[in-house]
Enzyme design. Structure first.
Site, PDB file in Angstrom:
ATOM      1  N   HIS A   1      -6.002  -1.404   5.091  1.00  0.00           N
ATOM      2  CA  HIS A   1      -5.856  -0.610   6.325  1.00  0.00           C
ATOM      3  C   HIS A   1      -7.027  -0.718   7.319  1.00  0.00           C
ATOM      4  O   HIS A   1      -7.709   0.264   7.612  1.00  0.00           O
ATOM      5  CB  HIS A   1      -5.568   0.858   6.025  1.00  0.00           C
ATOM      6  CG  HIS A   1      -6.367   1.519   4.947  1.00  0.00           C
ATOM      7  ND1 HIS A   1      -7.715   1.358   4.801  1.00  0.00           N
ATOM      8  CD2 HIS A   1      -5.990   2.385   3.969  1.00  0.00           C
ATOM      9  CE1 HIS A   1      -8.134   2.082   3.784  1.00  0.00           C
ATOM     10  NE2 HIS A   1      -7.113   2.708   3.249  1.00  0.00           N
TER      11      HIS A   1
ATOM     12  N   ASP B   1       0.479   2.315   3.820  1.00  0.00           N
ATOM     13  CA  ASP B   1      -0.376   3.427   3.389  1.00  0.00           C
ATOM     14  C   ASP B   1       0.441   4.732   3.360  1.00  0.00           C
ATOM     15  O   ASP B   1      -0.040   5.808   3.733  1.00  0.00           O
ATOM     16  CB  ASP B   1      -1.618   3.581   4.277  1.00  0.00           C
ATOM     17  CG  ASP B   1      -2.685   4.458   3.608  1.00  0.00           C
ATOM     18  OD1 ASP B   1      -2.473   4.881   2.457  1.00  0.00           O
ATOM     19  OD2 ASP B   1      -3.723   4.724   4.249  1.00  0.00           O
TER      20      ASP B   1
ATOM     21  N   HIS C   1       0.829  -1.214   0.000  1.00  0.00           N
ATOM     22  CA  HIS C   1       0.000   0.000   0.000  1.00  0.00           C
ATOM     23  C   HIS C   1       0.863   1.263   0.000  1.00  0.00           C
ATOM     24  O   HIS C   1       1.139   1.839   1.051  1.00  0.00           O
ATOM     25  CB  HIS C   1      -0.904  -0.040   1.232  1.00  0.00           C
ATOM     26  CG  HIS C   1      -2.092   0.848   1.139  1.00  0.00           C
ATOM     27  ND1 HIS C   1      -3.332   0.489   1.597  1.00  0.00           N
ATOM     28  CD2 HIS C   1      -2.242   2.090   0.632  1.00  0.00           C
ATOM     29  CE1 HIS C   1      -4.186   1.470   1.378  1.00  0.00           C
ATOM     30  NE2 HIS C   1      -3.540   2.464   0.801  1.00  0.00           N
TER      31      HIS C   1
ATOM     32  N   HIS D   1     -11.032  -0.232   0.143  1.00  0.00           N
ATOM     33  CA  HIS D   1     -10.921   0.815   1.172  1.00  0.00           C
ATOM     34  C   HIS D   1     -12.316   0.897   1.791  1.00  0.00           C
ATOM     35  O   HIS D   1     -13.245   1.408   1.169  1.00  0.00           O
ATOM     36  CB  HIS D   1     -10.521   2.128   0.505  1.00  0.00           C
ATOM     37  CG  HIS D   1     -10.551   3.323   1.397  1.00  0.00           C
ATOM     38  ND1 HIS D   1      -9.472   4.166   1.530  1.00  0.00           N
ATOM     39  CD2 HIS D   1     -11.514   3.840   2.175  1.00  0.00           C
ATOM     40  CE1 HIS D   1      -9.790   5.153   2.363  1.00  0.00           C
ATOM     41  NE2 HIS D   1     -11.024   4.968   2.769  1.00  0.00           N
TER      42      HIS D   1
ATOM     43  N   LEU E   1       2.594   6.601  -4.587  1.00  0.00           N
ATOM     44  CA  LEU E   1       3.805   7.171  -5.208  1.00  0.00           C
ATOM     45  C   LEU E   1       3.505   8.488  -5.922  1.00  0.00           C
ATOM     46  O   LEU E   1       4.421   9.180  -6.354  1.00  0.00           O
ATOM     47  CB  LEU E   1       4.441   6.165  -6.166  1.00  0.00           C
ATOM     48  CG  LEU E   1       5.063   4.929  -5.492  1.00  0.00           C
ATOM     49  CD1 LEU E   1       5.538   3.920  -6.533  1.00  0.00           C
ATOM     50  CD2 LEU E   1       6.217   5.321  -4.573  1.00  0.00           C
TER      51      LEU E   1
ATOM     52  N   HIS F   1       2.094  14.171   1.350  1.00  0.00           N
ATOM     53  CA  HIS F   1       1.379  15.409   0.987  1.00  0.00           C
ATOM     54  C   HIS F   1       2.327  16.582   1.236  1.00  0.00           C
ATOM     55  O   HIS F   1       3.056  16.589   2.236  1.00  0.00           O
ATOM     56  CB  HIS F   1       0.122  15.595   1.840  1.00  0.00           C
ATOM     57  CG  HIS F   1      -0.951  14.591   1.551  1.00  0.00           C
ATOM     58  ND1 HIS F   1      -1.720  14.638   0.408  1.00  0.00           N
ATOM     59  CD2 HIS F   1      -1.375  13.508   2.240  1.00  0.00           C
ATOM     60  CE1 HIS F   1      -2.585  13.616   0.417  1.00  0.00           C
ATOM     61  NE2 HIS F   1      -2.392  12.916   1.514  1.00  0.00           N
TER      62      HIS F   1
HETATM   63  O1  DOR Z   1      -5.191   8.813   4.526  1.00  0.00           O
HETATM   64  C1  DOR Z   1      -5.253   8.385   3.384  1.00  0.00           C
HETATM   65  N1  DOR Z   1      -4.549   8.966   2.404  1.00  0.00           N
HETATM   66  N2  DOR Z   1      -6.039   7.339   3.124  1.00  0.00           N
HETATM   67  C2  DOR Z   1      -6.263   6.926   1.863  1.00  0.00           C
HETATM   68  O2  DOR Z   1      -6.955   5.955   1.673  1.00  0.00           O
HETATM   69  C3  DOR Z   1      -5.685   7.674   0.723  1.00  0.00           C
HETATM   70  C4  DOR Z   1      -4.451   8.349   1.128  1.00  0.00           C
HETATM   71  C5  DOR Z   1      -3.948   9.349   0.126  1.00  0.00           C
HETATM   72  O3  DOR Z   1      -3.919   9.024  -1.071  1.00  0.00           O
HETATM   73  O4  DOR Z   1      -3.498  10.422   0.519  1.00  0.00           O
END
Ligand code: DOR
Length: 424
Positions: free
Chosen positions: A229, A302, A58, A176, A61, A306
């Site tokens: 998750h 996961d 998980h 999910h 990228l 960001h």
């Molecule tokens: O917290 C999360 N961020 N959960 C997800 O299922 C997607 C992920 C993301 O892509 O940022």
């Protein structure tokens, strides 16, 4: 030119057992495992565990579309530092990985990466939950896992059809689990903490209703389901029950769901915002117990990078997600109280089997590709907020001291990490 080295003096552990042995690698392949072996070059593993490379089911990228946050290259380097030799790239990119051409693009980027990049395809076109994606053309390119991760497939009839196609294609659907009627507009777990903070919360049932529904659909269709998750005690218990009933289901848990609780949100720091949300101490205990008992098959990061300017927004507006690749092994070794061999099962050979790559990952034996990691189990270190090799730095574990660090990583016979330093 022949490239040959020996990993010397370590304790070799894989699913078949453990022994003190040297491992000789030549031209990408393991050519010897045994006592007192030698080669032109020596990589020291004294006091360390020599394990099969880790496999993450998980990983976000972010390529194509969100290269500011991560790229295949930067994410794979973070993976190498974490001991991974393979990651499964999630399809919630822009555009989504929902057809052969995007799969090919990411596979192409993966060929130059610091680990194997397996690609997950979307279940529905654009992950919009309305129309099935062309799963067959993606399966022809080697895609073995399909998911709309970031969101769950809400339409029950569509999910049923997707499972029927998946069964025919011999692939796995990964869900999910979040029912949008209960999760829309929420930003944390619903409970005492959300009440105190006055934040809109989503109840555990938002996850559990979809777990329940999809267990029923797996029973109905006979298709393979993987639950992403899992974060609640109820979800872990339901999947354990489905397994006991012989259904073809597997599941994973993320490091943050066995180390952090919803009380972290009291800081209002969006580094603690994630989907599914951080839950209660009771849920954390249940996730830990599921990992120890084997009801949970794998630890999956996961890893969700960001950019800082997005995570600095108010809690309810910031995007969900946290980094994980460089911390998962150490957190598991430090927090779960399990033997290292059992932790490695959760991080290497079990996820390799779920990803369908057990032929290249998850074992140390002559004739197999050299995908390995060498771990110093007694190395104490404190997690900092730099994010390591990732382009992002949304790390929720800053300041935590952990025990166990990846010293070397070998990907297809090439060292990607040597003595804690990236080589690629
Ligand atoms: O917290 C999360 N961020 N959960 C997800 O299922 C997607 C992920 C993301 O892509 O940022």
């Amino acid at each position: 030119m022949t490239v040959e080295f020996v990993i010397k003096g370590g304790r070799v552990i894989d699913a078949s057992g453990e022994s003190f042995a040297d491992v000789v690698v030549r031209d990408g392949e393991i050519v010897g495992v045994g006592p007192d072996l030698s080669a032109a070059r020596t990589i020291d593993a004294a006091g360390c565990v020599v394990a099969p490379g880790l496999v993450d089911l998980h990983t976000h990228l972010r390529e194509p579309g969100k290269e500011e946050a991560e790229t295949v290259e930067s994410g794979s380097r973070a993976a190498a530092l974490g001991g991974y030799t393979a990651v499964l790239a999630m399809p919630n990119t822009t555009p989504a990985i929902d057809c052969a051409s995007v799969v090919r693009d990411v596979q192409e980027l993966g060929r130059r990466a610091a680990c194997d990049v397996e690609v997950a395809g979307a279940i529905t076109v654009g992950r919009a939950g309305e129309q099935l994606s062309p799963m067959g053309e993606m399966a022809d390119l080697g895609v073995r896992i399909f998911t709309d991760d970031g969101t769950g497939v809400q339409d029950i009839r569509l999910m049923r059809r997707a499972l029927e196609y998946a069964k025919g294609l011999g692939v796995t659907l990964a869900q999910h689990c979040e029912v949008s009627e209960l999760s829309a507009g929420t930003c944390m777990h619903e409970g005492a903490v959300s009440s105190r903070l006055g934040m809109p919360g989503q109840p555990a049932e938002a996850e559990e209703l979809m777990v329940m529904r999809d267990i029923a659909l797996a029973r109905m269709t006979g298709a393979r389901m993987h639950f992403l998750h899992l974060s609640t005690a109820g979800s872990v218990a339901m999947v354990a029950g489905a397994k006991a009933a012989g259904l073809p289901v597997t599941c994973e848990a993320a490091p943050h769901h066995f180390t952090l609780t919803d009380e972290c949100v009291e800081s209002f720091d969006a580094v603690f915002k994630v989907h599914p949300p951080l839950r209660t101490a009771g849920d954390v205990d249940a996730v830990r117990a599921g990992l120890v008992s084997g009801s949970i098959d794998a630890i999956a990061t996961d890893h969700a990078p960001h950019p800082a300017h997005e995570k600095e927004r108010p809690f309810d507006e910031a995007p969900p997600g946290m980094l994980g690749l460089e911390y998962a092994l150490a957190l598991a070794l430090t927090e779960l109280g399990m033997d290292i061999a059992d932790v490695l099962a959760l991080l290497s050979w079990r996820p390799a089997a779920i990803a369908g790559i057990a032929d290249t990952h998850g074992a140390i034996a002559v004739g197999r590709p050299a995908n390995l990691c060498v771990i110093d189990p007694n190395h104490d270190w404190t997690i900092d907020g730099s994010g390591g090799a990732s382009r992002s730095s949304n790390v929720p574990y800053v300041g935590r001291t952990v025990r166990g660090k990846v010293r070397h990583t070998i990907h297809r016979g090439a060292p990607t990490v040597l003595d804690y330093e990236l080589q690629k």
